[in-house]
Scaffold this motif. Structure first.
Motif, mmCIF file in Angstrom:
data_model
loop_
_atom_site.group_PDB
_atom_site.id
_atom_site.type_symbol
_atom_site.label_atom_id
_atom_site.label_comp_id
_atom_site.label_asym_id
_atom_site.label_seq_id
_atom_site.Cartn_x
_atom_site.Cartn_y
_atom_site.Cartn_z
ATOM 1 N N ALA A 190 0.832 -1.206 0.000
ATOM 2 C CA ALA A 190 0.000 0.000 0.000
ATOM 3 C C ALA A 190 0.867 1.258 0.000
ATOM 4 C CB ALA A 190 -0.924 -0.008 1.221
ATOM 5 N N ALA A 191 1.952 1.242 0.782
ATOM 6 C CA ALA A 191 2.841 2.405 0.826
ATOM 7 C C ALA A 191 3.518 2.634 -0.514
ATOM 8 C CB ALA A 191 3.885 2.208 1.927
ATOM 9 N N LEU A 192 3.911 1.549 -1.183
ATOM 10 C CA LEU A 192 4.538 1.681 -2.496
ATOM 11 C C LEU A 192 3.560 2.234 -3.521
ATOM 12 C CD1 LEU A 192 7.109 1.191 -4.168
ATOM 13 C CD2 LEU A 192 6.235 -1.102 -4.674
ATOM 14 N N LEU A 193 2.313 1.818 -3.445
ATOM 15 C CA LEU A 193 1.282 2.331 -4.352
ATOM 16 C C LEU A 193 1.105 3.836 -4.150
ATOM 17 C CD1 LEU A 193 -2.081 0.600 -5.166
ATOM 18 C CD2 LEU A 193 -2.004 3.042 -4.743
ATOM 19 N N VAL A 194 1.021 4.259 -2.892
ATOM 20 C CA VAL A 194 0.859 5.688 -2.598
ATOM 21 C C VAL A 194 2.080 6.472 -3.080
ATOM 22 C CG1 VAL A 194 0.663 7.396 -0.756
ATOM 23 C CG2 VAL A 194 -0.705 5.300 -0.664
ATOM 24 N N LEU A 195 3.277 5.940 -2.834
ATOM 25 C CA LEU A 195 4.492 6.617 -3.268
ATOM 26 C C LEU A 195 4.529 6.739 -4.800
ATOM 27 C CD1 LEU A 195 7.263 7.848 -2.638
ATOM 28 C CD2 LEU A 195 8.220 5.532 -2.713
ATOM 29 N N SER A 196 4.093 5.695 -5.482
ATOM 30 C CA SER A 196 4.052 5.740 -6.946
ATOM 31 C C SER A 196 3.143 6.856 -7.429
ATOM 32 C CB SER A 196 3.564 4.396 -7.503
ATOM 33 O OG SER A 196 4.412 3.337 -7.126
ATOM 34 N N LEU A 197 1.985 7.007 -6.790
ATOM 35 C CA LEU A 197 1.048 8.065 -7.176
ATOM 36 C C LEU A 197 1.625 9.449 -6.896
ATOM 37 C CD1 LEU A 197 -2.333 6.540 -5.934
ATOM 38 C CD2 LEU A 197 -1.717 7.045 -8.303
ATOM 39 N N HIS A 224 -7.713 12.966 -13.783
ATOM 40 C CA HIS A 224 -7.635 12.806 -15.240
ATOM 41 C C HIS A 224 -6.283 12.291 -15.717
ATOM 42 C CE1 HIS A 224 -11.099 15.921 -15.722
ATOM 43 N NE2 HIS A 224 -11.538 14.702 -15.472
ATOM 44 N N TYR A 225 -5.216 12.663 -15.034
ATOM 45 C CA TYR A 225 -3.887 12.304 -15.509
ATOM 46 C C TYR A 225 -3.193 11.297 -14.592
ATOM 47 C CZ TYR A 225 -4.401 15.948 -18.949
ATOM 48 O OH TYR A 225 -4.857 16.693 -20.004
ATOM 49 N N THR A 226 -3.029 11.665 -13.317
ATOM 50 C CA THR A 226 -2.278 10.785 -12.422
ATOM 51 C C THR A 226 -3.022 9.480 -12.168
ATOM 52 O OG1 THR A 226 -1.331 12.741 -11.358
ATOM 53 C CG2 THR A 226 -1.109 10.640 -10.212
ATOM 54 N N LEU A 227 -4.266 9.559 -11.755
ATOM 55 C CA LEU A 227 -5.005 8.352 -11.405
ATOM 56 C C LEU A 227 -5.296 7.505 -12.647
ATOM 57 C CD1 LEU A 227 -5.945 7.252 -8.704
ATOM 58 C CD2 LEU A 227 -8.215 8.200 -9.146
ATOM 59 N N ALA A 228 -5.737 8.165 -13.719
ATOM 60 C CA ALA A 228 -5.992 7.425 -14.959
ATOM 61 C C ALA A 228 -4.709 6.814 -15.499
ATOM 62 C CB ALA A 228 -6.617 8.355 -15.997
ATOM 63 N N GLY A 229 -3.632 7.582 -15.430
ATOM 64 C CA GLY A 229 -2.352 7.080 -15.909
ATOM 65 C C GLY A 229 -1.866 5.898 -15.089
ATOM 66 N N TYR A 230 -2.045 5.968 -13.771
ATOM 67 C CA TYR A 230 -1.592 4.863 -12.928
ATOM 68 C C TYR A 230 -2.426 3.608 -13.182
ATOM 69 C CZ TYR A 230 0.102 2.253 -8.923
ATOM 70 O OH TYR A 230 0.673 1.286 -8.129
ATOM 71 N N GLY A 231 -3.711 3.790 -13.453
ATOM 72 C CA GLY A 231 -4.527 2.633 -13.811
ATOM 73 C C GLY A 231 -4.011 1.953 -15.068
ATOM 74 N N LEU A 232 -3.623 2.737 -16.056
ATOM 75 C CA LEU A 232 -3.047 2.171 -17.279
ATOM 76 C C LEU A 232 -1.700 1.520 -17.011
ATOM 77 C CD1 LEU A 232 -3.921 5.009 -19.833
ATOM 78 C CD2 LEU A 232 -4.971 2.742 -19.658
ATOM 79 N N VAL A 233 -0.933 2.102 -16.098
ATOM 80 C CA VAL A 233 0.357 1.511 -15.733
ATOM 81 C C VAL A 233 0.152 0.140 -15.094
ATOM 82 C CG1 VAL A 233 2.352 1.736 -14.189
ATOM 83 C CG2 VAL A 233 1.574 3.704 -15.515
ATOM 84 N N LEU A 234 -0.832 0.029 -14.200
ATOM 85 C CA LEU A 234 -1.115 -1.262 -13.570
ATOM 86 C C LEU A 234 -1.519 -2.308 -14.612
ATOM 87 C CD1 LEU A 234 -3.059 -0.404 -10.279
ATOM 88 C CD2 LEU A 234 -0.840 -1.552 -10.465
ATOM 89 N N LEU A 235 -2.375 -1.907 -15.564
ATOM 90 C CA LEU A 235 -2.784 -2.838 -16.616
ATOM 91 C C LEU A 235 -1.589 -3.244 -17.474
ATOM 92 C CD1 LEU A 235 -6.187 -1.272 -17.750
ATOM 93 C CD2 LEU A 235 -5.829 -3.352 -16.415
ATOM 94 N N THR A 236 -0.731 -2.275 -17.780
ATOM 95 C CA THR A 236 0.475 -2.569 -18.562
ATOM 96 C C THR A 236 1.391 -3.517 -17.804
ATOM 97 O OG1 THR A 236 0.361 -0.377 -19.608
ATOM 98 C CG2 THR A 236 2.465 -1.545 -19.732
ATOM 99 N N SER A 237 1.517 -3.303 -16.499
ATOM 100 C CA SER A 237 2.363 -4.166 -15.676
ATOM 101 C C SER A 237 1.814 -5.583 -15.636
ATOM 102 C CB SER A 237 2.462 -3.601 -14.255
ATOM 103 O OG SER A 237 3.029 -2.306 -14.258
ATOM 104 N N LEU A 238 0.506 -5.723 -15.473
ATOM 105 C CA LEU A 238 -0.110 -7.052 -15.476
ATOM 106 C C LEU A 238 0.112 -7.750 -16.813
ATOM 107 C CD1 LEU A 238 -3.503 -6.406 -13.635
ATOM 108 C CD2 LEU A 238 -1.694 -7.974 -12.901
ATOM 109 N N TYR A 239 -0.031 -6.995 -17.897
ATOM 110 C CA TYR A 239 0.163 -7.574 -19.229
ATOM 111 C C TYR A 239 1.587 -8.077 -19.405
ATOM 112 C CZ TYR A 239 1.473 -7.390 -24.152
ATOM 113 O OH TYR A 239 2.008 -7.675 -25.379
ATOM 114 N N VAL A 240 2.558 -7.268 -19.023
ATOM 115 C CA VAL A 240 3.956 -7.655 -19.206
ATOM 116 C C VAL A 240 4.299 -8.846 -18.312
ATOM 117 C CG1 VAL A 240 6.345 -6.879 -19.019
ATOM 118 C CG2 VAL A 240 4.622 -5.322 -19.895
ATOM 119 N N LEU A 241 3.805 -8.837 -17.084
ATOM 120 C CA LEU A 241 4.045 -9.975 -16.195
ATOM 121 C C LEU A 241 3.435 -11.252 -16.779
ATOM 122 C CD1 LEU A 241 3.352 -8.288 -12.736
ATOM 123 C CD2 LEU A 241 5.554 -9.177 -13.514
#
Length: 277
Positions: A190-197, A224-241
């Motif tokens: 949870a702390a890493l997620l918050v730090l990433s944001l 619009h940017y940070t939260l939406a962007g982080y959601g896309l980052v999570l999806l991208t990370s899941l895809y690559v994994l």
């Protein structure tokens, strides 16, 4: 009859040759960490053909988008030239990977063709990204291929995905992503997620994203940017994994932990996409 002087322009051909040479430099710059990663050598021949095919098919529209955004050649002309740039960039990516992996002794002369194709294909996407972005990365401020500030909101999100994928491809194949996720508690995740944001939001306002204009509406910019962007980052990370089999045999909680771990560098790559791509 066709005017041959229009068909062959020495100055134009010299410019294209220079752009092509710069594309090889960009391909090497982007893909060298992957070319020197042992896990990528192994994944080249243990990865299932289906996942490899999906990886390439997903990479093609990404490369086309980068070609429309930048492209390694100044000879822009819409979708047609972007398609040509995409194909040329792929050729540059494959050739760069073939030369470097041969020099490293990774490509075995007697290896099955499928193994060689797999090893080269995993490297070629990153090399093609570097080739397409070489004009921006290696032009030393000259001969820019476009105006970065004209990107639309979907364009900004696309650049975030490209930036996240650039860093994600360098780290997802390694065992460390799973090891780090295994060692972390729920609090650490949870702390890493918050730090990433937090880091991502700070970067958005420093590197020229359109959200920089919304200082008077910080909550809207965050959504619009940070939260939406982080959601896309999570999806991208899941895809690559998933592509590299890092989700196989793991429970949902372990997969989420690994995605958050990979999303940390992915968020930095996404937020700094204007600098990376």
């Amino acid at each position: 009859m066709m005017d041959l002087s229009l068909a062959f322009d020495p100055s134009r051909e010299r410019d294209y040759a220079r752009d092509l040479a710069r594309a090889f430099g960009g391909a090497l710059l982007f893909s060298l960490p992957l070319l020197m990663t042992m896990e990528l050598w192994w994944f080249g021949f243990i990865l299932s053909p289906l996942r490899l095919a999906i990886f390439l098919l997903v990479g093609l529209p990404l490369l086309l988008g980068l070609a429309l955004y930048a492209g390694f050649s100044k000879q822009h002309g819409g979708l047609g030239h972007a398609l040509l740039d995409t194909l040329a960039a792929l050729a540059v990516g494959y050739l760069t990977a073939a030369v470097v992996l041969t020099l490293f002794g990774v490509l075995e002369p007697g290896a099955p063709p499928g193994q060689i194709v797999g090893q080269l294909s995993l490297q070629a996407i990153a090399g093609a990204m570097g080739a397409l972005l070489a004009g921006r990365q290696l032009s030393a401020g000259k001969d820019d291929t476009g105006d970065e500030d004209q990107a639309s909101y979907p364009g900004e999100l696309f650049l975030m995905v490209a930036g996240a994928l650039f860093l994600g491809l360098n780290m997802a194949p390694t065992e460390e992503m799973i090891l780090i996720a295994y060692r972390m508690s729920a609090f650490h995740v949870a702390a890493l997620l918050v730090l990433s944001l937090v880091i991502m939001h700070a970067f958005v306002f420093k590197v020229g994203f359109a959200g920089q204009e919304a200082h008077d509406r910080p909550l809207a910019a965050f959504v619009h940017y940070t939260l939406a962007g982080y959601g896309l980052v999570l999806l991208t990370s899941l895809y690559v994994l998933w592509v590299f089999g890092r989700t196989d045999g793991h429970g949902l909680a372990e997969i989420v932990d690994a995605a958050v771990v990979l999303a940390f560098p992915g968020a930095i790559g996404a937020a700094a996409a204007r600098l990376l791509v």
